[in-house]
Every structure is written in C-alpha cells, then in structure tokens.
Enzyme design. Structure first.
Site: not given
Ligand code: IMP
Ligand code: MG
Length: 182
Positions: A159-160, A172, A166, A106-107, A110, A51, A138
């Site tokens: 969700f983006v 992407r 992606d 990081e992208d 979440d 990402g 977020k």
């Molecule tokens: P985490 O829940 O913070 O561990 O996030 C895990 C991964 O989920 C992120 O690094 C993203 O790659 C993916 N992710 C979380 N939210 C989104 C979203 O809104 N769109 C696309 N990918 C997401």
């Molecule tokens: Mg990621």
C-alpha cells in the site's frame, strides 16, 4: 482519520519506494512519448480524481503539443487500505469526446475494477482512440483483466502513499511515493 500530530503523521511512513527525481525522469520520458504520438491530433487527457490530480498536472506540463484536460471521479468503496469491489462514477465529463484521441490518466491500478468500468464507459462514447496511462501498476493485485497502455512504475503488492495517493485523505502532498504502514 484525523491527524494533527506531525510525529504521528511521519511515523506511519515506512520507506520511500520511488523518489521525486525518479518520478521527474519518467514524466519527461512519457511527456515526450505522448507529444510524439499525438502530434497534429486532437488530444484530451481524462484524469481520475482525486488520486491522479498531481500526476495529471505534471504530465500535462511535460507534454509539448496542444491538448485539453478533463476530470472524472470514481468511488471504489475504498475504505482504509482495501477495496470492496463496487465502483461508482461520482463525476462524469460533460463534453462530447467523439472528436478526440482520449488518454485516461490514472494514479494506480490495483484490482483493475475502477479502470475497467471507466474504460468501457468512455469506449462506448466512440472517441477517435482510447488509451490509458498509469503512474503505478500493482499487477499482482489484479482481480479483473486490465492492462494499461503505458505504466511509469510497476510496484509490488504494497500500500503506497504520496504524489496524489492518499490514506484517509492524507499524504497526497508528499513529493515522493512511499510504502505505508497500515
Ligand atoms: P482498483 O482496485 O484498481 O479499482 O483501484 C481503485 C483505486 O484505489 C485507485 O484508483 C486508487 O485511488 C486506490 N488505490 C489502490 N491501491 C492504492 C494504494 O496502494 N494507495 C493508495 N490508493 C490506492
Ligand atoms: Mg484513483
């Protein structure tokens, strides 16, 4: 998910949340900030695939001081649009990071689970310093306590897609960030 129809592809995109111009403005601002902060210091940007690949490329080009880049990958068992909670490192960096100031790129943060695991792992390798920059945050979705050092955009619980992010490996390549109809 396999999409071959352009109209079906575009029909899933709800609305633009962050424009290409807005992203460019923030990249310049944070590129300058990191260039000032790490001037004269060994800097290593560690990007989390897939990402963050576009963010890393553009951020790196906005940083005017010498720096190195490296890649890690994590699988968070993210099927469709929701995460299951398990985080596995699928690609690790090979180099010794103890002589570097490390910035994790990081992208999106979440639940916070992915970055918490990666942050603790890299911290254990004793870099000179360790910080996190994320394109998107977020905070409403957090299930573990994790705060990035730098956030370009804070967004609500949508969700983006786009700019590296992606859904089922698509979108992407979009130059902007959009809300996605799931
Ligand atoms: P985490 O829940 O913070 O561990 O996030 C895990 C991964 O989920 C992120 O690094 C993203 O790659 C993916 N992710 C979380 N939210 C989104 C979203 O809104 N769109 C696309 N990918 C997401
Ligand atoms: Mg990621």
């Amino acid at each position: 998910m396999v999409i071959t129809d352009v109209l079906e592809f575009q029909g899933r995109i709800k609305r633009t949340l962050i424009t290409e111009e807005e992203i460019k403005g923030k990249l310049k601002e944070y590129g300058e900030l990191l260039s000032r902060e790490y001037e004269g210091k060994p800097l290593l940007l560690v990007s989390i695939l897939k990402g963050a690949f576009i963010f890393l490329g553009d951020l790196s080009r906005n940083i005017t001081i010498p720096h190195e880049i490296a890649f890690m990958a994590a699988k968070s068992y993210f099927e469709g649009t929701s995460s299951s909670g398990d985080v596995k490192i699928t690609l690790d960096i090979a180099q010794d990071i103890s002589d570097y100031n490390v910035v994790i790129v990081e992208d999106i943060i979440d639940t916070g689970r992915t970055l918490k695991v990666i942050h603790e792992m890299l911290k254990g390798r004793k870099p000179l310093s360790l910080k996190v920059i994320t394109l998107l945050d977020k905070p409403e979705r957090r299930v573990v306590d994790f705060k990035p050092d730098y956030t370009l955009f804070t967004i609500p619980d949508h969700f983006v897609i786009g700019y590296g992010l992606d859904c089922g490996e698509y979108f992407r390549n979009l130059p902007y960030i959009a809300e996605y109809e799931s």
